[in-house]
Design a protein around this motif. Sequence first.
Motif, mmCIF file in Angstrom:
data_model
loop_
_atom_site.group_PDB
_atom_site.id
_atom_site.type_symbol
_atom_site.label_atom_id
_atom_site.label_comp_id
_atom_site.label_asym_id
_atom_site.label_seq_id
_atom_site.Cartn_x
_atom_site.Cartn_y
_atom_site.Cartn_z
ATOM 1 N N ASP A 1 0.979 -1.183 -0.057
ATOM 2 C CA ASP A 1 0.024 -0.070 -0.006
ATOM 3 C C ASP A 1 0.871 1.172 -0.058
ATOM 4 O O ASP A 1 0.579 2.115 -0.706
ATOM 5 C CB ASP A 1 -0.794 0.143 1.315
ATOM 6 C CG ASP A 1 -1.919 -1.187 1.539
ATOM 7 O OD1 ASP A 1 -2.005 -1.748 0.378
ATOM 8 O OD2 ASP A 1 -2.379 -1.437 2.554
ATOM 9 N N ARG A 2 1.806 1.160 0.875
ATOM 10 C CA ARG A 2 2.687 2.532 1.017
ATOM 11 C C ARG A 2 3.652 2.562 -0.416
ATOM 12 O O ARG A 2 3.752 3.673 -0.579
ATOM 13 C CB ARG A 2 3.620 2.285 2.264
ATOM 14 C CG ARG A 2 2.781 2.526 3.682
ATOM 15 C CD ARG A 2 3.790 2.742 4.603
ATOM 16 N NE ARG A 2 4.408 1.517 5.039
ATOM 17 C CZ ARG A 2 3.783 0.632 6.034
ATOM 18 N NH1 ARG A 2 2.751 0.770 6.689
ATOM 19 N NH2 ARG A 2 4.645 -0.541 6.355
ATOM 20 N N ALA A 3 3.945 1.716 -0.708
ATOM 21 C CA ALA A 3 4.963 1.783 -1.966
ATOM 22 C C ALA A 3 3.992 2.416 -3.113
ATOM 23 O O ALA A 3 4.657 3.322 -3.734
ATOM 24 C CB ALA A 3 5.262 0.325 -2.459
ATOM 25 N N LEU A 4 2.717 1.893 -3.192
ATOM 26 C CA LEU A 4 1.866 2.493 -4.230
ATOM 27 C C LEU A 4 1.781 4.116 -4.115
ATOM 28 O O LEU A 4 1.829 4.906 -5.061
ATOM 29 C CB LEU A 4 0.623 2.053 -4.309
ATOM 30 C CG LEU A 4 -0.584 2.494 -5.431
ATOM 31 C CD1 LEU A 4 0.305 2.337 -7.083
ATOM 32 C CD2 LEU A 4 -1.873 2.065 -5.519
ATOM 33 N N LEU A 5 1.269 4.377 -2.780
ATOM 34 C CA LEU A 5 1.052 5.851 -2.664
ATOM 35 C C LEU A 5 2.339 6.498 -2.636
ATOM 36 O O LEU A 5 2.228 7.965 -2.993
ATOM 37 C CB LEU A 5 0.667 5.853 -0.999
ATOM 38 C CG LEU A 5 -1.017 5.311 -1.018
ATOM 39 C CD1 LEU A 5 -1.474 5.538 0.495
ATOM 40 C CD2 LEU A 5 -1.777 5.867 -2.106
ATOM 41 N N ALA A 6 3.667 5.910 -2.472
ATOM 42 C CA ALA A 6 4.873 6.675 -2.558
ATOM 43 C C ALA A 6 4.971 7.025 -4.066
ATOM 44 O O ALA A 6 5.404 8.079 -4.407
ATOM 45 C CB ALA A 6 6.004 5.835 -1.871
ATOM 46 N N SER B 1 2.337 9.734 -5.386
ATOM 47 C CA SER B 1 2.228 10.989 -4.530
ATOM 48 C C SER B 1 3.825 11.809 -5.207
ATOM 49 O O SER B 1 4.006 12.718 -5.084
ATOM 50 C CB SER B 1 2.355 11.147 -3.165
ATOM 51 O OG SER B 1 3.360 10.297 -2.741
ATOM 52 N N GLY B 2 4.646 10.665 -5.351
ATOM 53 C CA GLY B 2 5.962 11.196 -5.737
ATOM 54 C C GLY B 2 6.256 11.555 -7.168
ATOM 55 O O GLY B 2 7.311 11.966 -7.700
ATOM 56 N N ALA B 3 4.950 11.116 -7.871
ATOM 57 C CA ALA B 3 5.120 11.491 -9.341
ATOM 58 C C ALA B 3 4.727 12.885 -9.891
ATOM 59 O O ALA B 3 5.152 13.360 -10.995
ATOM 60 C CB ALA B 3 4.090 10.699 -10.177
ATOM 61 N N PHE B 4 4.337 13.630 -8.819
ATOM 62 C CA PHE B 4 4.099 15.100 -9.027
ATOM 63 C C PHE B 4 5.476 15.782 -9.433
ATOM 64 O O PHE B 4 5.623 16.790 -10.471
ATOM 65 C CB PHE B 4 3.340 15.855 -7.929
ATOM 66 C CG PHE B 4 2.122 15.444 -7.832
ATOM 67 C CD1 PHE B 4 0.944 16.327 -8.477
ATOM 68 C CD2 PHE B 4 1.418 14.536 -7.201
ATOM 69 C CE1 PHE B 4 -0.120 15.994 -8.573
ATOM 70 C CE2 PHE B 4 0.031 14.171 -7.010
ATOM 71 C CZ PHE B 4 -0.568 14.798 -7.760
ATOM 72 N N VAL C 1 -4.526 21.522 -7.548
ATOM 73 C CA VAL C 1 -3.167 21.803 -7.183
ATOM 74 C C VAL C 1 -2.211 20.851 -7.618
ATOM 75 O O VAL C 1 -2.548 19.492 -7.786
ATOM 76 C CB VAL C 1 -3.177 21.864 -5.589
ATOM 77 C CG1 VAL C 1 -3.807 23.410 -5.381
ATOM 78 C CG2 VAL C 1 -3.615 20.785 -4.653
ATOM 79 N N TRP C 2 -1.039 21.106 -7.640
ATOM 80 C CA TRP C 2 0.023 20.287 -8.054
ATOM 81 C C TRP C 2 0.775 19.423 -7.079
ATOM 82 O O TRP C 2 1.916 19.771 -6.547
ATOM 83 C CB TRP C 2 1.265 20.879 -9.034
ATOM 84 C CG TRP C 2 2.101 19.921 -9.849
ATOM 85 C CD1 TRP C 2 3.206 19.641 -9.753
ATOM 86 C CD2 TRP C 2 1.434 19.351 -11.030
ATOM 87 N NE1 TRP C 2 3.682 18.719 -10.650
ATOM 88 C CE2 TRP C 2 2.495 18.259 -11.321
ATOM 89 C CE3 TRP C 2 0.133 18.918 -11.692
ATOM 90 C CZ2 TRP C 2 2.485 17.381 -12.088
ATOM 91 C CZ3 TRP C 2 0.077 17.993 -12.676
ATOM 92 C CH2 TRP C 2 1.219 17.634 -13.108
ATOM 93 N N GLN C 3 -0.187 18.679 -6.225
ATOM 94 C CA GLN C 3 0.557 18.011 -5.157
ATOM 95 C C GLN C 3 -0.508 16.912 -4.679
ATOM 96 O O GLN C 3 -1.618 17.118 -5.002
ATOM 97 C CB GLN C 3 1.011 18.898 -4.015
ATOM 98 C CG GLN C 3 -0.210 19.509 -3.308
ATOM 99 C CD GLN C 3 0.222 20.420 -2.366
ATOM 100 O OE1 GLN C 3 0.930 21.429 -2.662
ATOM 101 N NE2 GLN C 3 -0.502 20.560 -1.279
ATOM 102 N N SER C 4 -0.008 15.977 -4.080
ATOM 103 C CA SER C 4 -0.931 14.810 -3.410
ATOM 104 C C SER C 4 -1.878 15.590 -2.304
ATOM 105 O O SER C 4 -1.715 16.104 -1.719
ATOM 106 C CB SER C 4 -0.287 14.018 -2.715
ATOM 107 O OG SER C 4 -1.035 12.780 -2.445
ATOM 108 N N VAL C 5 -3.219 15.350 -2.856
ATOM 109 C CA VAL C 5 -4.255 16.003 -1.884
ATOM 110 C C VAL C 5 -5.066 14.803 -1.089
ATOM 111 O O VAL C 5 -5.377 13.754 -1.735
ATOM 112 C CB VAL C 5 -5.311 16.710 -2.579
ATOM 113 C CG1 VAL C 5 -6.452 17.160 -1.677
ATOM 114 C CG2 VAL C 5 -4.955 17.987 -3.338
ATOM 115 N N PRO C 6 -4.860 14.658 0.319
ATOM 116 C CA PRO C 6 -5.488 13.610 0.973
ATOM 117 C C PRO C 6 -6.974 13.305 0.645
ATOM 118 O O PRO C 6 -7.666 14.273 0.953
ATOM 119 C CB PRO C 6 -4.912 13.813 2.428
ATOM 120 C CG PRO C 6 -4.431 15.074 2.513
ATOM 121 C CD PRO C 6 -4.434 15.740 1.112
ATOM 122 N N ILE C 7 -7.237 12.122 0.622
ATOM 123 C CA ILE C 7 -8.788 11.825 0.635
ATOM 124 C C ILE C 7 -9.382 11.778 1.924
ATOM 125 O O ILE C 7 -8.388 11.526 2.749
ATOM 126 C CB ILE C 7 -9.228 10.707 -0.419
ATOM 127 C CG1 ILE C 7 -8.171 9.337 0.146
ATOM 128 C CG2 ILE C 7 -9.161 10.902 -1.698
ATOM 129 C CD1 ILE C 7 -8.772 8.303 -0.329
#
Length: 598
Positions: free
Chosen positions: A433-438, A441-444, A559-565
């Motif tokens: 899970d953490r790897a996918l979210l990294a 969110s890291g792709a921005f 916005v150009w960043q990860s926005v938490p759901i």
Amino acid sequence: MTDRHILTAVAWPYANGPRHIGHVSGFGVPSDVFSRYHRMAGDRVLMVSGTDEHGTPITVAADAEGVTPQEIADRNNRVIVDDLTGLGLSYDLFTRTTTANHAAVSQEIFLGLLKNGYVFPQTTLGAISPSTGRTLPDRYIEGTCPICGFDGARGDQCDNCGNQLDPVDLVNPVSKINGETPKFVESEHWFLDLPAFAKALGDWLGTRKSWRPNVLNFSVNLLADLKPRSYTRDIDWGVRVPLPDWQDRGDKRIYVWFDAVVGYLSASIEWARRSGDPEAWRQWWQSPDSDAYYFMGKDNIVFHSEIWPAQLLGYNGEAAKGGTPGSYGRLNLPTEVVSSEFLTMEGKKFSSSRRVVIYVKDFLARYDADALRYFIAVAGPENQDTDFTWAEFLRRNNDELVAGWGNLVNRSISMAAKNVGAIPQPGDLTDADRALLATTSGAFAPVGELLGRNRQKAAVNEAMRVVGEANKYLSDQAPWKLKEDPARRDSVLYTALQAIKDCNGLLSPFLPHSAQQVHELLGGEGVWSVAPRVEEVTDLDDGRPYPVITGDYGTGQAVWQSVPIVPGTPLSAPRPVFTKLDPSIVEEELARFAEGSE
Ligand SMILES: [Zn+2]
């Protein structure tokens, strides 16, 4: 918001008919992707353009229909405004060159050049009718092109090879009015002293390391052969020459190309006036920290890397003859001329006259705007000539948008809506899970870096690669098999939905319409991607209304960043975001094309 000001200067479509997808793949969609990205990153973007309405082709069309040039321009201005709005192109101001404001700004640039000695009068040979003794405007003279041999070249331009001409250059010139051979007599015109800009242009181009190599090389090569260029023309349709003996003349106007490029400045000034702060344009044009990116097809490079910079350098007093800035003060040169290559269609060059064409309005009547925007971003002519084929459009739409991104959105949100009815509350996240979210969110950072350099094809490919990672995660974790373990299922669905939120951000500059839908499917309220709107204004000299494109782009949430759901946000069953196309459309479209080509 950052303090970075970015002018997005978009090529002015010529008001001689509707836009086709070749046009919008060159100047339209790339400039919008760039602007939307920078707005998301918090930069202060000013995106301006308008219809280019002067020049010979519009007068020829008007003569043929027995109407005025303004009527032709009025009609096509509305058509083009609809085309560009339909694609979601987010202009801060899309205006036109037949406004009093544009004439005044064009005249001020001319007067600044005159004051500093960069335009000079010269007597050349102009055409008159031998039988009447009257001036023959350029458009009434036809002959053989001295460059390519095409026998229908006009006095100002050859439509076959695209070169700008002077009537006196034509081989075997004839008057289109009565077929007689025009007589060339002395005629006075103003010339831009391009040789006086050779060093200043060379020095400036020498600092433009980030440009696409083909654009920079082409621009540098132009400097080897700089000749004075006629700033005025024998024509009765255009911006008047602001000099006592010239202002009221019926037969002399500023050459259409010299007023069209001033449009970037005049549109910025008009935008500032409409925004309520008439001086606001100066932030983009005069601050040394501001950047200006100019978007166009490669046939227009010369006007953006040579003519317009020369006009600016001369106005500023920054070329061989020195001088001081005109009344506006010093104006910034382009940061980058971002030119794309050509799009062909099923192996043929687009041609409205030969009807090898797909008009934007026809395309949008049958397909979604984002489907075209995606095709242009991923397979368009960013750095080489590229062919549009219906088979490839179908494949990109069905295999990538629908089966890739659309399917990820649809199956994840459906499952969460059905099982939880809301964004699930996750338990402890696993390494997967953490790897996918990294990853998401890291792709921005890397995708943003590519977009900032206008490597849009690489940027969209990277965003879609991340979508692929999310799809793989979902298949590996198979939440549909976790009926017995709802806590783990909820963690997987939460992770998938957060990944979708991130991917939707990454794809928002490319796909603003579907990005708004995905925002809503995730339970989001309000506006994520702001759409442009059309306003009727009445600024033309005689008060007739005309449409401008504008928008409140600062009000969007993108916005150009990860926005938490937010877990617990209600979800409803999604509707498909993209339309899967039936393979039969390829044959249908090719049949339409065959009819058109006859
Ligand atoms: Zn030619």
